[in-house]
Scaffold this motif. Structure first.
Motif, PDB file in Angstrom:
ATOM      1  N   GLY A 216       0.794  -1.219   0.000  1.00 47.03           N
ATOM      2  CA  GLY A 216       0.000   0.000   0.000  1.00 47.03           C
ATOM      3  C   GLY A 216       0.825   1.267   0.000  1.00 47.03           C
ATOM      4  O   GLY A 216       0.299   2.345   0.286  1.00 47.03           O
ATOM      5  N   SER A 217       2.101   1.177  -0.349  1.00 48.72           N
ATOM      6  CA  SER A 217       3.006   2.319  -0.265  1.00 48.72           C
ATOM      7  C   SER A 217       2.632   3.433  -1.241  1.00 48.72           C
ATOM      8  O   SER A 217       2.220   3.187  -2.383  1.00 48.72           O
ATOM      9  N   ALA A 218       2.843   4.667  -0.761  1.00 54.16           N
ATOM     10  CA  ALA A 218       2.640   5.846  -1.609  1.00 54.16           C
ATOM     11  C   ALA A 218       3.728   5.982  -2.665  1.00 54.16           C
ATOM     12  O   ALA A 218       3.622   6.820  -3.561  1.00 54.16           O
ATOM     13  N   ALA A 219       4.794   5.175  -2.575  1.00 50.63           N
ATOM     14  CA  ALA A 219       5.898   5.277  -3.530  1.00 50.63           C
ATOM     15  C   ALA A 219       5.540   4.715  -4.902  1.00 50.63           C
ATOM     16  O   ALA A 219       6.209   5.022  -5.890  1.00 50.63           O
ATOM     17  N   PHE A 220       4.516   3.902  -4.981  1.00 53.05           N
ATOM     18  CA  PHE A 220       4.128   3.345  -6.275  1.00 53.05           C
ATOM     19  C   PHE A 220       3.587   4.452  -7.175  1.00 53.05           C
ATOM     20  O   PHE A 220       2.745   5.251  -6.775  1.00 53.05           O
ATOM     21  N   LYS A 221       4.066   4.446  -8.420  1.00 51.33           N
ATOM     22  CA  LYS A 221       3.603   5.409  -9.410  1.00 51.33           C
ATOM     23  C   LYS A 221       2.504   4.832 -10.297  1.00 51.33           C
ATOM     24  O   LYS A 221       1.823   5.579 -11.001  1.00 51.33           O
ATOM     25  N   THR A 222       2.349   3.528 -10.284  1.00 54.84           N
ATOM     26  CA  THR A 222       1.345   2.882 -11.123  1.00 54.84           C
ATOM     27  C   THR A 222       1.000   1.525 -10.535  1.00 54.84           C
ATOM     28  O   THR A 222       1.501   1.147  -9.467  1.00 54.84           O
ATOM     29  N   GLY A 223       0.153   0.756 -11.231  1.00 53.77           N
ATOM     30  CA  GLY A 223      -0.260  -0.545 -10.731  1.00 53.77           C
ATOM     31  C   GLY A 223       0.875  -1.555 -10.738  1.00 53.77           C
ATOM     32  O   GLY A 223       1.739  -1.543 -11.616  1.00 53.77           O
TER      33      GLY A 223
END
Length: 437
Positions: A129-136
């Motif tokens: 669930g990290s906010a660091a992900f930019k996409t799926g």
């Protein structure tokens, strides 16, 4: 965290066509996949008009198995292909640097702690669930203590995002642990144990406190493209994206292809065969089964899609041109891979490698600099080949593989490929794309 999840959820729910990137397993042959991804990234970057373009800017979902999960996570976090290529140059000698004569027999060939340490340096303590992900992002593994295949994504609308009753929420799983699980190839690494109950909470009656996982290839997901199609379209996974040739694009990237065949003339040099002939044949059968499952997946994907440059399957159904499993294509699909059969295949790419070098490149583990360099060069050449026009009558392959209808609205570049006529060139200068409905 809630804001980041909401942003991704909004991205997943947005109208318009969706784009998926599928990445195979294959150990250090992930370097070959990165060579092909380099060619893809270069072309999309030019079309985007964005100086700091990343593949996460184009693809809405990036998923992978084993080594593919490492690359998928890096790309989904916003890494460039060159950054991930450097990661593999650093990772290979540290993780695959040495084993001994007993490795693979009484214990795993390589130390999983070294892989975990490398993943910790790259992905830290980030959770799904990290906010660091930019996409799926999607990752695939096999839970061997229950016999179930696991598919996990960072979609906040997925069924177990907040956890099953009394179980661990999917959003709390550490990304590096999931990658370790997906990459726990039998005989190479020990199984990966993952805690399934939140720390400090009691274990409910009948529940498991932890699960034991191995490589997703054992679940017939070494090529995860078909599973990613299910993830995108089936409602329990939370995406529910519409299918169709104008609605869904998928690029599938392999790590090198050859037909595995048991060579009895080389068995006498195989330590496992010397000590345990039946076990040696069983290991070969497992590897062959993974190959067969991946080829079957490719047949299904090409049979369900429009494929500009289809992969040749075998002498019976060849490239499957005109062979469809569905009268209406469910997606626009392209497989990228490179054949590693023999020296003749290398010469088709303009490369001269000995058969001994090619056999070394087929291994899932290597820390040899020359082998890694060869794999990357093969990937680059194979990637270039997918876009190269050999005859004047051939289409512009870049536009065929990445049709303009899938370009994000913010792309500013001209349509791919050189104009064929003056009229087309003028149209690119003065024309404008019709707005999407």
């Amino acid at each position: 965290m809630a804001v980041a999840n909401a942003q991704l959820g909004a991205k997943f729910a947005a109208r318009g066509p969706k784009r998926i990137l599928s990445l195979d397993g294959g150990g250090v042959r992930g370097v070959l996949a990165l060579g092909m991804l380099e060619q893809i990234e270069q072309r999309l970057k030019r079309r985007s008009g964005k100086a700091d373009f990343r593949l996460c800017d184009y693809f809405d979902l990036i998923g992978g198995t084993s080594t593919g999960s490492i690359i998928a996570a890096g790309l989904a976090f916003g890494r460039s292909v060159s950054e991930l290529s450097q990661l593999y140059q650093d990772l290979a000698p540290k993780v695959f640097g040495s084993d001994d004569a007993n490795a693979g027999l009484r214990r795993a060939r390589f130390d999983a702690d070294k892989l975990d340490a490398a993943l910790a340096r790259e992905f830290g303590e980030h959770e799904l669930g990290s906010a660091a992900f930019k996409t799926g992002f999607a990752v695939f593994a096999k839970r061997i203590d229950t016999g179930s295949a696991w598919t996990l994504t960072n979609n906040p609308n997925s069924k177990f995002w907040e956890g099953p009753a009394g179980g661990f929420p999917n959003r709390r799983f550490q990304v590096r642990q999931l990658i370790r699980a997906s990459a726990a190839a039998p005989t190479f690494f020990d199984e990966c144990s993952i805690r399934l109950i939140p720390e400090g909470e009691p274990v409910p009656p009948g529940a498991d406190s932890q699960g034991e996982f191995v490589d997703g290839g054992v679940a017939a997901l070494n090529d995860p493209s078909l599973q990613l199609l299910k993830v995108a379209a089936l409602s329990p996974y939370g995406f529910s994206w519409p299918t169709g040739d104008d609605r869904l694009l998928m690029i599938s990237v392999g790590t090198g292809y050859w037909r595995p065949a048991l060579r009895y003339d080389t068995l006498e040099n195989d330590l496992l065969h010397t000590l345990a002939p039946a076990a040696a044949r069983a290991v070969f059968a497992l590897k062959s089964m993974i190959h067969d499952a991946s080829l079957s997946t490719l047949v299904t994907m090409q049979g369900l899609s429009t494929t500009p440059r289809p992969w040749r399957i075998n002498g019976e159904i060849e490239e499957m041109r005109g062979a469809r499993l569905s009268p209406v294509p469910l997606l626009h699909f392209q497989r990228f891979d490179a054949r590693l059969d023999d020296e003749a295949e290398m010469r088709k790419l303009g490369l001269e490698y000995s058969q001994a070098s090619i056999e070394a490149m087929k291994e899932m583990s290597s820390s040899d600099d020359a082998t890694l360099a060869h794999l990357q060069e093969i990937g680059r050449r194979a990637g270039e080949n997918y876009f190269r026009r050999r005859e004047k009558h051939e289409p512009d392959w870049e536009s065929a593989i990445f049709p303009a209808r899938f370009d994000p609205d913010w792309f500013t570049g001209a349509p791919a490929g050189p104009p064929r006529t003056r009229i087309e060139a003028m149209g690119r200068v003065f024309g404008s794309r019709a707005p999407r409905k």
